[in-house]
Motif scaffolding. Structure first.
Motif, PDB file in Angstrom:
ATOM      1  N   ILE A 108     -10.038   1.846  -8.820  1.00 24.75           N
ATOM      2  CA  ILE A 108      -9.539   1.111  -9.993  1.00 24.75           C
ATOM      3  C   ILE A 108      -8.725  -0.106  -9.556  1.00 24.75           C
ATOM      4  CG2 ILE A 108      -7.964   1.250 -11.977  1.00 24.75           C
ATOM      5  CD1 ILE A 108      -8.866   4.244 -12.188  1.00 24.75           C
ATOM      6  N   GLU A 109      -7.868   0.089  -8.560  1.00 25.12           N
ATOM      7  CA  GLU A 109      -7.036  -0.999  -8.048  1.00 25.12           C
ATOM      8  C   GLU A 109      -7.888  -2.126  -7.475  1.00 25.12           C
ATOM      9  OE1 GLU A 109      -4.082  -1.781  -4.236  1.00 25.12           O
ATOM     10  OE2 GLU A 109      -4.794   0.248  -4.659  1.00 25.12           O
ATOM     11  N   GLU A 110      -8.848  -1.767  -6.626  1.00 24.68           N
ATOM     12  CA  GLU A 110      -9.701  -2.787  -6.000  1.00 24.68           C
ATOM     13  C   GLU A 110     -10.554  -3.520  -7.031  1.00 24.68           C
ATOM     14  OE1 GLU A 110      -9.733  -3.930  -2.887  1.00 24.68           O
ATOM     15  OE2 GLU A 110      -8.100  -2.571  -2.381  1.00 24.68           O
ATOM     16  N   SER A 161      -9.731  -4.028 -10.161  1.00 22.47           N
ATOM     17  CA  SER A 161      -8.816  -4.906 -10.895  1.00 22.47           C
ATOM     18  C   SER A 161      -8.475  -6.156 -10.093  1.00 22.47           C
ATOM     19  CB  SER A 161      -7.528  -4.164 -11.254  1.00 22.47           C
ATOM     20  OG  SER A 161      -7.810  -3.030 -12.020  1.00 22.47           O
ATOM     21  N   VAL A 162      -8.150  -5.961  -8.814  1.00 24.68           N
ATOM     22  CA  VAL A 162      -7.832  -7.100  -7.944  1.00 24.68           C
ATOM     23  C   VAL A 162      -9.050  -8.013  -7.801  1.00 24.68           C
ATOM     24  CG1 VAL A 162      -7.237  -7.767  -5.573  1.00 24.68           C
ATOM     25  CG2 VAL A 162      -5.988  -5.930  -6.695  1.00 24.68           C
ATOM     26  N   PHE A 196       1.029   6.977  -6.572  1.00 26.95           N
ATOM     27  CA  PHE A 196      -0.094   7.884  -6.848  1.00 26.95           C
ATOM     28  C   PHE A 196       0.319   9.339  -6.592  1.00 26.95           C
ATOM     29  CE2 PHE A 196      -3.514   4.513  -5.598  1.00 26.95           C
ATOM     30  CZ  PHE A 196      -3.274   3.823  -6.770  1.00 26.95           C
ATOM     31  N   LYS A 211       0.830  -1.211   0.000  1.00 21.71           N
ATOM     32  CA  LYS A 211       0.000   0.000   0.000  1.00 21.71           C
ATOM     33  C   LYS A 211       0.858   1.252   0.000  1.00 21.71           C
ATOM     34  CE  LYS A 211      -4.260   1.321  -0.035  1.00 21.71           C
ATOM     35  NZ  LYS A 211      -5.104   1.026  -1.173  1.00 21.71           N
ATOM     36  N   ILE A 251       2.237   1.720  -3.560  1.00 22.81           N
ATOM     37  CA  ILE A 251       1.179   2.127  -4.490  1.00 22.81           C
ATOM     38  C   ILE A 251       0.779   3.577  -4.241  1.00 22.81           C
ATOM     39  CG2 ILE A 251      -1.252   1.766  -5.104  1.00 22.81           C
ATOM     40  CD1 ILE A 251      -0.716  -1.271  -4.657  1.00 22.81           C
ATOM     41  N   SER A 301     -16.228  -5.598  -5.512  1.00 16.42           N
ATOM     42  CA  SER A 301     -14.890  -5.113  -5.172  1.00 16.42           C
ATOM     43  C   SER A 301     -14.937  -3.669  -4.706  1.00 16.42           C
ATOM     44  CB  SER A 301     -13.962  -5.215  -6.380  1.00 16.42           C
ATOM     45  OG  SER A 301     -13.848  -6.550  -6.789  1.00 16.42           O
ATOM     46  N   PHE A 361      -7.835   6.073  -7.802  1.00 16.53           N
ATOM     47  CA  PHE A 361      -6.909   4.986  -8.111  1.00 16.53           C
ATOM     48  C   PHE A 361      -7.193   3.754  -7.264  1.00 16.53           C
ATOM     49  CE2 PHE A 361      -3.682   8.163  -9.848  1.00 16.53           C
ATOM     50  CZ  PHE A 361      -3.853   7.751 -11.164  1.00 16.53           C
ATOM     51  N   THR A 362      -7.615   3.947  -6.024  1.00 12.85           N
ATOM     52  CA  THR A 362      -7.941   2.814  -5.154  1.00 12.85           C
ATOM     53  C   THR A 362      -9.141   2.046  -5.692  1.00 12.85           C
ATOM     54  OG1 THR A 362      -7.007   3.942  -3.244  1.00 12.85           O
ATOM     55  CG2 THR A 362      -8.527   2.132  -2.792  1.00 12.85           C
TER      56      THR A 362
END
Length: 177
Positions: free
Chosen positions: A96-98, A100-101, A57, A50, A53, A112, A93-94
């Protein structure tokens, strides 16, 4: 080009290190609360990942010149403006990240995203407040560095105390009859 790359890597290391300390403390605190409730949870890898990442950002936001207004106003306005802007950037961004994960783990995008910030309104507000407290020293240091110079600020805080012209002038004025 090489100097800029070295500068960016140093910034990534410094910001990541600061964020790692903060996220490690938060992870340890959460772990101790959960352990008191009988749940064993200690994701130290979370703090490292984190922090890297979020540092990236911040560097992306800097490269995009986000929140660079208010340079002529008192520093508090610049700091608060950056905090709001980077909080929105980090939240975006979080998400988008979550998402994607979640897709990688077979979850829907909606499921998500629902987990971002803890899932409940209270947890999202607490996360926003914590991010304010995390970003405040980071942006305050950056704003002060712009005023007195990054090297001078670092040297003053961590090496030897420097006297600055403005502070010296104020002291002279206040001691004059």
């Amino acid at each position: 080009m090489r100097d800029r790359a070295v500068s960016e890597v140093k910034a990534l290391i410094y910001i990541s290190a600061y964020l790692f300390v903060v996220f490690s403390a938060l992870s340890f605190y959460k772990s101790s609360i959960l352990q008191a409730a009988g749940v064993h949870w200690l994701p130290w890898g979370f703090a490292l990942v984190k922090s890297l990442i979020l540092a990236k950002f911040v560097l992306i936001g800097r490269a995009l010149h986000i929140a660079e207004g208010h340079r002529t106003k008192p520093l508090i306005w610049q700091i608060l403006h950056k905090w709001v802007s980077f909080l929105i950037l980090a939240a975006g961004f979080t998400v988008i990240e979550e998402a994607s994960v979640g897709l990688i783990h077979g979850k829907t995008i909606e499921a998500s995203i629902a987990e971002v910030g803890g899932g409940t309104t209270e947890e999202m507000i607490a996360t926003a407040i914590l991010m304010f407290l995390v970003f405040l020293p980071l942006f305050a240091y950056g704003a002060l560095g712009e005023v007195v110079g990054d090297k001078a600020l670092f040297k003053t805080l961590f090496v030897t105390r420097l006297e600055f012209e403005v502070a010296d002038q104020k002291r002279t004025e206040s001691s004059s009859p």
